[in-house]
Scaffold this active site. Structure first.
Site, PDB file in Angstrom:
ATOM      1  N   ARG A 101     -22.675  26.468  18.928  1.00 16.42           N
ATOM      2  CA  ARG A 101     -21.275  26.071  18.872  1.00 16.42           C
ATOM      3  C   ARG A 101     -20.561  26.727  20.052  1.00 16.42           C
ATOM      4  O   ARG A 101     -20.972  27.773  20.547  1.00 16.42           O
ATOM      5  CB  ARG A 101     -20.625  26.522  17.562  1.00 16.42           C
ATOM      6  CG  ARG A 101     -21.284  25.967  16.300  1.00 16.42           C
ATOM      7  CD  ARG A 101     -20.598  26.528  15.059  1.00 16.42           C
ATOM      8  NE  ARG A 101     -21.177  26.008  13.829  1.00 16.42           N
ATOM      9  CZ  ARG A 101     -22.156  26.606  13.152  1.00 16.42           C
ATOM     10  NH1 ARG A 101     -22.664  27.754  13.595  1.00 16.42           N
ATOM     11  NH2 ARG A 101     -22.632  26.075  12.052  1.00 16.42           N
ATOM     12  N   LYS A 149     -19.971  30.371  12.342  1.00 15.03           N
ATOM     13  CA  LYS A 149     -18.800  29.823  11.661  1.00 15.03           C
ATOM     14  C   LYS A 149     -18.298  30.843  10.639  1.00 15.03           C
ATOM     15  O   LYS A 149     -19.082  31.387   9.866  1.00 15.03           O
ATOM     16  CB  LYS A 149     -19.171  28.518  10.971  1.00 15.03           C
ATOM     17  CG  LYS A 149     -18.067  27.488  10.980  1.00 15.03           C
ATOM     18  CD  LYS A 149     -18.590  26.130  10.604  1.00 15.03           C
ATOM     19  CE  LYS A 149     -17.505  25.092  10.752  1.00 15.03           C
ATOM     20  NZ  LYS A 149     -17.972  23.758  10.378  1.00 15.03           N
ATOM     21  N   HIS A 187     -19.067  20.049  22.018  1.00 15.34           N
ATOM     22  CA  HIS A 187     -19.839  19.867  20.783  1.00 15.34           C
ATOM     23  C   HIS A 187     -20.923  18.805  20.932  1.00 15.34           C
ATOM     24  O   HIS A 187     -21.914  18.816  20.190  1.00 15.34           O
ATOM     25  CB  HIS A 187     -18.904  19.502  19.623  1.00 15.34           C
ATOM     26  CG  HIS A 187     -19.470  19.849  18.281  1.00 15.34           C
ATOM     27  ND1 HIS A 187     -19.581  21.143  17.828  1.00 15.34           N
ATOM     28  CD2 HIS A 187     -19.984  19.070  17.292  1.00 15.34           C
ATOM     29  CE1 HIS A 187     -20.114  21.150  16.630  1.00 15.34           C
ATOM     30  NE2 HIS A 187     -20.375  19.914  16.284  1.00 15.34           N
ATOM     31  N   ARG A 192     -24.370  20.093  21.438  1.00 16.49           N
ATOM     32  CA  ARG A 192     -25.017  20.527  20.188  1.00 16.49           C
ATOM     33  C   ARG A 192     -25.738  19.340  19.535  1.00 16.49           C
ATOM     34  O   ARG A 192     -26.867  19.471  19.059  1.00 16.49           O
ATOM     35  CB  ARG A 192     -23.956  21.110  19.256  1.00 16.49           C
ATOM     36  CG  ARG A 192     -24.451  21.680  17.936  1.00 16.49           C
ATOM     37  CD  ARG A 192     -23.330  22.525  17.328  1.00 16.49           C
ATOM     38  NE  ARG A 192     -23.505  22.800  15.917  1.00 16.49           N
ATOM     39  CZ  ARG A 192     -24.254  23.767  15.418  1.00 16.49           C
ATOM     40  NH1 ARG A 192     -24.935  24.554  16.239  1.00 16.49           N
ATOM     41  NH2 ARG A 192     -24.335  23.979  14.121  1.00 16.49           N
ATOM     42  N   HIS A 249     -26.844  25.453   9.730  1.00 17.09           N
ATOM     43  CA  HIS A 249     -26.111  24.684   8.725  1.00 17.09           C
ATOM     44  C   HIS A 249     -26.459  25.149   7.316  1.00 17.09           C
ATOM     45  O   HIS A 249     -27.625  25.413   7.017  1.00 17.09           O
ATOM     46  CB  HIS A 249     -26.448  23.190   8.836  1.00 17.09           C
ATOM     47  CG  HIS A 249     -25.862  22.537  10.038  1.00 17.09           C
ATOM     48  ND1 HIS A 249     -26.424  21.433  10.648  1.00 17.09           N
ATOM     49  CD2 HIS A 249     -24.740  22.824  10.768  1.00 17.09           C
ATOM     50  CE1 HIS A 249     -25.694  21.080  11.685  1.00 17.09           C
ATOM     51  NE2 HIS A 249     -24.675  21.890  11.764  1.00 17.09           N
ATOM     52  N   TYR A 276     -25.889  14.851  12.637  1.00 16.96           N
ATOM     53  CA  TYR A 276     -26.128  14.996  14.074  1.00 16.96           C
ATOM     54  C   TYR A 276     -27.184  14.011  14.583  1.00 16.96           C
ATOM     55  O   TYR A 276     -27.379  13.902  15.794  1.00 16.96           O
ATOM     56  CB  TYR A 276     -26.584  16.426  14.389  1.00 16.96           C
ATOM     57  CG  TYR A 276     -25.458  17.428  14.364  1.00 16.96           C
ATOM     58  CD1 TYR A 276     -24.928  17.950  15.542  1.00 16.96           C
ATOM     59  CD2 TYR A 276     -24.894  17.863  13.166  1.00 16.96           C
ATOM     60  CE1 TYR A 276     -23.885  18.859  15.530  1.00 16.96           C
ATOM     61  CE2 TYR A 276     -23.860  18.773  13.135  1.00 16.96           C
ATOM     62  CZ  TYR A 276     -23.358  19.264  14.319  1.00 16.96           C
ATOM     63  OH  TYR A 276     -22.323  20.157  14.294  1.00 16.96           O
TER      64      TYR A 276
END
Length: 257
Positions: free
Chosen positions: A126, A148, A204, A207, A230, A239
Site C-alpha cells: 500500500r 492498515k 494503488h 498493488r 488481507h 484484485y
C-alpha cells in the site's frame, strides 16, 4: 482550528495518513461550498455529490461526514450509497504500459522514481506502507511496516528486485520522501509526458498489478492473501477482476446462439 483537532482525532483512531487527509479535504470542501453542519444541509450536500460524482467517491465523502458527526457528537448519520458488487474494472495497468514507464524513467535518468515504481509493482505494498521503506530495507531483504490501521506486517523484496535496484541506486534514506498526494500528481505528470493512459497510473493500481501477476504465476489465492495482508480472501479476489472490455470479449465468445 476545528479541522486540525479532527485530524488528531482520526490519527488517534489509527487511520492511515491518506485516509485522514481525504476526510479533512471533504470537510474543507463542505464548508467552502457554504453548507452548515445541520442534518438538512448534509443531506442536500450528499444529493449534490450523487449528481456530480461516482458512487465510490460519494461514499468516501459520506464516511468523512459521518466521522465528523461522531467526533462532534452530532445525532445524525448519513447512509452510504448502495453499489452493486461489480465483477470488473474499467481499466488496468498493462505489462507494456508498466515497462514503458520504467524505460522512460530510466532513460531520463530519473532513478529515484524508477526505483519507486519497481518496488511498488514488485511488492504490492500500500502507498502508506511504501512511504516507510528505506534503501537499507532492500539490502536486508524485507521491511516490517505499519499496515492498515495499526497492524504491522512484513514486506519481502524479491531477489531480482534487490539485484536490479542495488546495482544502480545508492541514495540512502526513504525511497520517496513525498506525501501520497505528491506521488499521485507526479504519476499523472508521467502519464502525460510519456503518453501513457492516466486512469490506470495511480499508486494503488500497482498493488493490483502485483496481485494479478503473482496469481497468474502461482494460482495460490491463500498465498496471495498473505502477501497482500488481507484479513478476508474476498478482498483479495477483488484484485483479480477482469476489465469491462475483457468481460465483453469473453461473453461474446460464449454467447453465439
Amino acid at each position: 482550528m476545528e479541522i486540525e483537532k479532527f485530524k488528531k482525532y482520526l490519527k488517534r483512531q489509527g487511520l492511515s495518513n491518506s485516509t485522514v487527509e481525504s476526510y479533512c479535504c471533504t470537510l474543507r470542501l463542505f464548508e467552502r461550498e457554504g453548507f452548515k453542519w445541520t442534518f438538512d444541509d448534509v443531506c442536500k450536500w450528499k444529493e449534490i455529490q450523487m449528481q456530480n460524482h461516482k458512487p465510490g467517491t460519494v461514499n468516501i465523502r459520506v464516511h468523512a461526514l459521518n466521522k465528523y458527526a461522531e467526533y462532534s457528537k452530532a445525532r445524525w448519520r448519513l447512509k452510504p450509497v448502495k453499489i452493486q458488487n461489480q465483477q470488473y474494472v474499467e481499466s488496468q495497468l498493462t505489462l507494456s504500459q508498466y515497462n514503458k514507464l520504467l524505460s522512460c524513467l530510466y532513460d531520463d535518468g530519473n532513478l529515484r522514481w524508477w526505483v519507486a515504481i519497481k518496488v511498488l509493482a514488485s511488492t504490492g505494498v500500500r502507498i502508506s506502507e511504501f512511504l516507510q521503506i528505506k534503501l537499507e530495507d532492500l539490502r536486508r531483504g524485507y521491511a516490517d511496516v505499519c499496515g492498515k490501521g495499526t497492524k504491522y506486517r512484513r514486506i519481502w523484496f524479491p531477489a531480482k528486485l534487490r539485484q536490479e535496484v542495488l546495482s544502480v541506486y545508492h541514495e540512502e534514506g526513504y525511497l520517496l520522501p513525498y506525501s501520497d498526494g505528491v506521488i499521485r500528481k507526479r504519476l499523472h505528470s508521467f502519464a502525460n509526458k510519456y503518453r501513457i493512459p492516466k486512469e490506470p497510473l495511480h499508486p494503488h493500481e500497482f498493488r493490483a498489478f502485483y496481485a494479478r501477476h503473482v496469481y497468474e504465476k502461482c494460482k495460490d489465492l491463500k498465498f496471495l492473501q498473505d502477501l497482500l495482508g488481507h484479513a478476508s480472501i474476498q478482498t483479495t479476489m477483488r484484485y483479480l477482476r477482469k476489465t469491462s472490455k475483457g468481460v465483453s470479449r469473453r461473453i461474446s465468445k460464449i454467447v453465439t446462439w
